[in-house]
Design a protein around this motif. Structure first.
Motif: not given
Lengths: 411, 543
Positions: B396-403
Motif C-alpha cells: 500500500g505504499l505510493r511508489c514511483t518507478y524509474t530507471h
C-alpha cells in the motif's frame, strides 16, 4: 497552395505522432518543407520579403507547436527566416549600390551608409564562416539593422519604386531557395564536418565513453579510426532505448575495440576513461545541452574525475532560446512500457484498486548545464559553452527568436 | 578474546589484522583461507582422497585431470626451486631477495590457486604440499624466507584477505591461459581492464561443480546446495548470502566428526576453509561473508580444549546462531529504528535497487503511519527494483518507478536517499550494487541527503579508491538481453564479434563525500567514523 497545405499537415501529423526520429532527420525535413512553402508562395510585387516571412511564420508556428520538444524544427524555421532577411537585405544593398553613385543626393537618408555597410557585410558572410573578430563587430550593426529591414525596405521601395522591381521579386525568391538548399546540404553534411575534426581530439590509446547512440558520434569515432588511431570505446547502453547496443555493434564492425557497459556502471568506469564524447538533442543559447536521458549523470561523473565532456552538435541543433526549468519544460515522458512489463504491473498502475499506487516515470531527455560541458564541437570547430550564444547569434535574427506572430509585429 | 588479541599484537605489533585473518593464526594459516588445501590440508584427508582417487583410477577423465594437475604442480615446483636455489648461492642483495620472495609467493599462490581452481578434484595431489609444510621450518623455503620475513608477511597480509581473487600475476595469468584452453570462448569475451578479476563462467562451472560433487563427496551437501544456489543467483543480497552460508556451515559442523589422531580445532578449520573455497568458487565471496567466516574461525580457534567434540559443536552452532541473530537480524531492527527517526511526513524517499534493510525501513515507517512517497530507481541488467516495487505497492505504499538514467530528473522532487550497501570500507567508501554511486552522486549534486543503511558486520578494514581494482563480474549475456523487450536484439550474437566485449559489473565504490550518514546498529555515523567503528568494535564484531 493546397498541396503545400497538405504537405504541412502531413508533417505536423508525423511530428505529433513522434514518427520522425532524430534531430537531423527532423531538421532536414523541416527545411525541405519550408523550401516548398517558399517556392509555392505567390510573391506580391510590393513586399516579397515580408510576405515570405509571414508565410514561413504561419507554417513555422504550426510545425513548432506540433512537437515543441523537437527544437530543431524551430531552429530551422528561424534560420530560414534569417536567410530571407539576409537575402532581402543584400538585394536592397545591391540595388542601393547600383544607383547609389548618381542618386546619392536624391535618396537623402542618414542611415544609408550604415545600412549599406551592414548589408554588404551580411551578404558577404556565408552562413558557415568561422567566427572571427570581424563577424563579432559586424553583427553588432547587423542585429541593429535587421529589425529595421522590413520597414526600411518598404521605405526605399517607396522612394525608388520604378527601379527593377520585377526582377528583384523573382531574384529574392530564387536566392532564398538557393540558400535553403545550401542549408539542407549543410544539415546532411554536418556529420562529415564534425568528423573531420576527430583527429584533433582523439589520440592514440585513448579510452572514450559514450552513452546511447548518435550518428554524429559514430561518424566521429569512425573518422578517427580511419586515421589509424587506435582507441577503445566504452558504450553505455542508454536505457530505456538501448541504442547503445546498436552503436556498439556498428563500432565493433568497423574494427574498434568496443565494450558495452550498463548505464549504472558509468561512474565505476569513468575513472579509466580519458574522454566522454556524446551527441546532443539540442544545444541551448546558454551552452546547456538537452541530451538523451542519462547524460547528466555521466557529465557529473566526468566532472568528478576531471574527464573532458565533449558534445558533438551539428549547426541545426543550436537553439537560440535560453532554457527555463528544462528538466520539465523541455522534456517529454515516454511510455512506461519501456520500463515495466505491461502485464506485470498494469494492475498496480490503477490507484483505484485500493492498494498502493504506482507511477512510472520515463523521461526522454536530460539537461546538462553548461558548466559540466568541456567543449562543443560543431561544424565550424570547437567552442566553449560560454561562446555558444555568440555562435548562435550568427545563425539567427533577433527578430525571429519568437516565431509567434503577434509579439513580433509589435517589435 | 582479549588475551588472544594481546598475544597477537605482541607477536606482530606493526601489522594490523586485515581481512579474513584468524587472529592467532600464522601467516600460512592466513593463506589457507583462500587456498584451503594448500599447505594445510591434513594428511588424513589427503591420504583418504588419494586412496579414493587411486582406487577410482578407472575414472578416466578425472584421472587425467589429476595427472595434468600433478604435472603442472611438478613444473611449478621445479621453477620455484630453481628460482630459490639461485640466489642462495650468491650473496643476495635486498632487491634480489625481494624478487625471490615475490617469486616464491607467486609460485605458492599459483599452486594454491591451481588447487582452488580445479577444486576438490585436485586435492588428492597435495600430499606433497602438506609434507612440504610438515618439514616447513627446516626446509630451504622457510630458511631463506627468514631474512625478509617482515615484508613478506606484510605483503601476504595485504593480498591474502582479498575476497576477490586477483588473477593478474604472471603465474596466475599463465594458469588462466592454461584454463582458457579448456574453454576458448572465455578469453575472447573478457574485458582487458578486468582481467585481474575471476571471469564469469556459468555453464562450465555448474557442470564442473556437479561432477565434483558426485565424484568426491568432500563437500557437505548443505554447503553444496548453498553454493549452487549462489552460482545460479537464487540467493543474492549480502544478508541472504551470509545467512545461507552460515546455516550451511552450521549443518556441516553438526555433521562433522573428528578423526582420531586429529585435533578438532585444526581439522575443522581446514574443513571450513575447504567449504569457503567452494563457496568462493561458486561465486566470489562478499566482504560481509568474509567477516562472517572470520568470526566462525575465530570461534573455532577459541574453543576450549576441554570441550568434548559434542560440546564444541554445540557451542559453535549456538555461536553462529547468535551471530545471525545479533549481527544481522537484530542489527537490522536497530537500523530500522534509527533510520525511522529521519523520515518525516511528506518525504519523498528514493532508493536504488533492492536492499532488504531499506525495504524494512520503508515498510516500518509505513506501518507507523508516516505519509511518504517512495521512488524506486532500478537499472539493467538485474532489475532488482521491480521485486521491491511489487512488494511495496502490495503493502500500500505510493511508489514511483524509474530507471537509473532518469535519476537526475526524479531527484528534484526527492528529499532523502536511502541506500543499502554490500560493505563499508574503512576509508568511508561504500561498496555496493553497481549504480549506487551514480545515485549518490546525483543526490549530492542536488543537495539531497544520502543515508547508507548497513549493518556493522559489513564494515571492513580494506580501503578502495575505485571500482576497478576489486569487483565482481556478472554474466555478460545479461547485458545483451533486455527482459520484456524483444525489439532490443542488436547484440544477440555478440560473442561472434571480434572487437565487441560486454561488461557486467556487479559492484561499485561510492566515494565517502557523497555519503551524508551511515546508519548502522551502533547508531548514525559520518563516513569518517567507519575506521573508528572497525577498530573499536572489532572484538565486539567478532564475538
Amino acid at each position: 497552395m493546397p498541396d503545400v497545405q497538405a504537405l504541412v499537415n502531413e508533417f505536423v501529423n508525423l511530428l505529433k505522432k513522434r514518427k520522425i526520429e532524430g534531430s537531423q532527420a527532423t531538421a532536414k525535413q523541416t527545411a525541405e518543407l519550408l523550401r516548398s512553402v517558399i517556392s509555392h508562395q505567390r510573391v506580391s510585387h510590393t513586399n516579397q520579403a515580408t510576405s515570405l516571412i509571414n508565410a514561413i511564420r504561419t507554417v513555422g508556428e504550426k510545425i513548432i507547436d506540433a512537437n515543441p520538444i523537437e527544437l530543431s524544427v524551430g531552429n530551422i524555421v528561424r534560420r530560414v527566416l534569417h536567410i530571407i532577411r539576409e537575402e532581402d537585405l543584400s538585394l536592397v544593398t545591391d540595388a542601393l549600390a547600383g544607383f547609389g553613385s548618381d542618386d546619392e543626393d536624391d535618396v537623402e537618408r542618414d542611415d544609408h551608409p550604415a545600412l549599406s555597410a551592414a548589408a554588404v557585410a551580411a551578404a558577404a558572410r556565408s552562413t558557415l564562416r568561422p567566427p572571427s573578430l570581424q563577424t563579432l563587430l559586424e553583427d553588432v550593426t547587423d542585429s541593429a539593422a535587421v529589425p529595421a529591414t522590413p520597414s526600411s525596405t518598404g521605405d526605399s521601395d517607396g522612394k525608388s519604386r520604378s527601379v527593377e522591381k520585377g526582377t528583384r521579386g523573382r531574384k529574392l525568391k530564387h536566392d532564398v531557395i538557393e540558400a535553403v538548399n545550401e542549408l539542407i546540404q549543410d544539415i546532411t553534411s554536418c556529420h562529415e564536418q564534425i568528423a573531420e575534426q576527430a583527429v584533433e581530439h582523439i589520440h592514440q590509446n585513448e579510452v572514450i565513453l559514450t552513452l546511447g547512440s548518435s550518428k554524429t558520434v559514430f561518424e566521429f569515432l569512425c573518422a578517427a579510426k580511419e586515421k589509424k588511431r587506435s582507441f577503445k570505446v566504452f558504450v553505455a547502453e542508454g536505457a530505456p532505448r538501448y541504442r547503445g547496443h546498436l552503436l556498439a555493434k556498428e563500432l565493433a564492425a568497423r574494427g574498434l575495440q568496443t565494450t558495452v557497459i550498463a548505464d549504472s556502471a558509468s561512474f565505476a568506469m569513468i575513472s579509466r576513461v580519458n574522454m566522454v564524447i556524446v551527441g546532443a538533442h539540442a544545444v541551448m543559447a546558454n551552452g546547456g545541452v538537452i541530451a538523451p536521458i542519462g547524460l547528466h549523470m555521466v557529465a557529473l561523473a566526468a566532472r568528478r574525475h576531471a574527464v573532458p565532456f565533449v558534445v558533438l552538435a551539428g549547426s541545426h541543433k543550436l537553439c537560440p532560446l535560453y532554457p527555463h526549468n528544462p528538466h520539465v519544460l523541455l522534456n517529454e515522458l515516454r511510455s512506461p512500457s519501456e520500463l515495466v512489463d505491461f502485464g506485470e504491473f498494469s494492475d498496480l498502475m490503477d490507484s483505484a484498486t485500493g492498494v498502493g499506487s504506482l507511477h512510472v516515470v520515463n523521461p526522454a531527455f536530460d539537461y546538462v548545464p553548461p558548466d559540466l560541458v568541456s567543449l562543443f564541437i560543431t561544424g565550424t570547430g570547437g567552442h566553449n559553452p560560454s561562446y555558444m550564444y555568440r555562435l548562435i547569434a550568427d545563425y539567427y535574427s533577433a527578430a525571429d527568436l519568437v516565431v509567434k506572430q503577434r509579439p513580433t509585429t509589435g517589435n | 578474546m582479549d588475551s588472544t588479541r594481546v598475544s597477537h599484537s605482541l607477536g606482530d605489533p606493526k601489522i594490523r589484522q586485515v581481512g579474513f585473518f584468524v587472529p592467532e593464526s600464522s601467516t600460512t594459516d592466513s593463506h589457507k583461507i583462500l587456498s584451503p588445501s594448500h599447505l594445510s590440508v591434513p594428511e588424513m584427508q589427503n591420504s583418504s582422497v588419494h586412496g579414493q582417487v587411486t582406487s577410482r583410477s578407472y575414472d578416466y577423465s578425472e584421472n587425467r585431470n589429476l595427472e595434468t594437475d600433478i604435472e603442472k604442480k611438478g613444473e611449478e615446483e621445479k621453477e620455484a626451486i630453481k628460482s630459490r636455489s639461485k640466489p642462495l648461492k650468491e650473496k643476495t642483495t635486498k632487491a634480489e631477495r625481494r624478487a625471490l620472495q615475490e617469486a616464491q609467493r607467486a609460485a605458492k599462490a599459483e599452486g594454491s590457486k591451481a588447487v582452488a581452481g580445479t577444486g576438490r578434484a585436485a586435492m588428492g595431489k597435495s600430499t606433497k604440499q602438506s609434507s612440504q609444510k610438515k618439514t616447513g621450518p627446516s626446509s630451504p623455503v622457510a630458511a631463506d624466507k627468514n631474512p625478509g620475513d617482515r615484508p613478506l608477511d606484510k605483503d601476504r597480509k595485504k593480498d591474502a584477505p582479498h575476497p576477490r581473487k586477483q588473477v593478474d600475476d604472471e603465474t596466475r595469468m599463465e594458469k588462466a591461459r592454461r584454463r582458457a584452453v579448456g574453454n576458448p570462448t572465455e578469453s575472447r569475451t573478457r574485458v582487458e581492464l578486468f582481467q585481474h578479476l575471476p571471469q564469469y563462467e556459468h555453464r562450465t562451472k555448474l557442470s564442473n561443480l556437479e561432477s565434483k560433487f558426485f565424484h568426491l563427496g568432500l563437500v557437505h551437501p548443505s554447503v553444496f546446495e548453498a553454493g549452487l544456489r549462489y552460482s545460479t543467483g537464487e540467493i543474492s543480497g549480502g544478508n541472504a548470502r551470509c545467512i545461507a552460508m552460515l546455516r550451511a556451515l552450521q549443518d556441516a559442523i553438526r555433521d562433522y566428526c573428528t578423526d582420531h589422531e586429529k585435533a578438532l580445532v585444526r581439522d575443522l578449520t581446514a574443513k571450513i576453509n575447504s567449504y569457503v573455497s567452494f563457496f568462493a568458487e561458486c561465486r566470489p565471496l562478499s566482504m560481509s561473508m568474509g567477516n562472517a567466516i572470520r568470526f566462525v574461525k575465530s570461534r573455532i580457534v577459541k574453543l576450549s580444549l576441554n570441550y568434548s567434540e559434542f560440546e564444541a559443536k554445540t557451542t559453535l552452532c549456538s555461536d553462529i546462531d547468535r551471530f545471525i541473530n545479533e549481527k544481522i537480524i537484530l542489527a537490522d531492527k536497530v537500523i530500522v529504528r534509527h533510520a525511522f527517526t529521519k523520515i518525516k511526513d511528506g518525504d519523498v524517499l528514493l532508493t536504488y535497487g533492492l536492499s532488504c534493510v531499506v525495504e524494512m525501513i520503508l515498510l516500518y515507517a509505513h506501518e507507523l503511519g508516516k505519509k511518504f512517497r517512495v521512488v524506486v530507481v532500478d537499472s539493467q541488467p538485474r532489475l532488482e527494483g521491480q521485486a521491491l516495487l511489487r512488494r511495496l505497492v502490495a503493502k500500500g505504499l505510493r511508489c514511483t518507478y524509474t530507471h537509473i538514467n532518469a535519476v537526475s530528473y526524479i531527484m528534484h522532487e526527492v528529499t532523502r536517499v536511502l541506500l543499502g550497501a554490500s560493505a563499508v570500507l574503512s576509508n568511508g567508501t561504500v561498496y555496493s550494487r553497481v549504480g549506487t554511486s551514480c545515485v549518490a552522486m546525483v543526490a549530492h549534486e542536488l543537495r539531497v541527503p544520502v543515508l547508507i543503511c548497513c549493518e556493522a558486520y559489513k564494515f571492513h578494514e580494506r580501503v578502495l579508491l575505485d571500482s576497478i581494482c576489486s569487483n565482481e563480474l556478472g554474466d555478460p549475456d545479461a547485458i545483451a538481453r533486455v527482459p520484456g523487450r524483444m525489439d532490443v536484439n542488436y547484440l544477440d550474437n555478440w560473442a561472434s564479434e571480434d572487437n565487441l566485449r560486454l561488461l557486467n559489473l556487479m559492484y561499485d565504490a561510492t566515494p565517502s563525500d557523497y555519503v551524508s550518514v551511515i546508519v548502522t546498529d551502533y547508531g548514525m555515523l559520518p563516513p569518517t567514523s567507519v575506521p573508528v567503528i572497525v577498530r573499536e568494535y572489532r572484538e565486539h564484531l567478532l564475538m
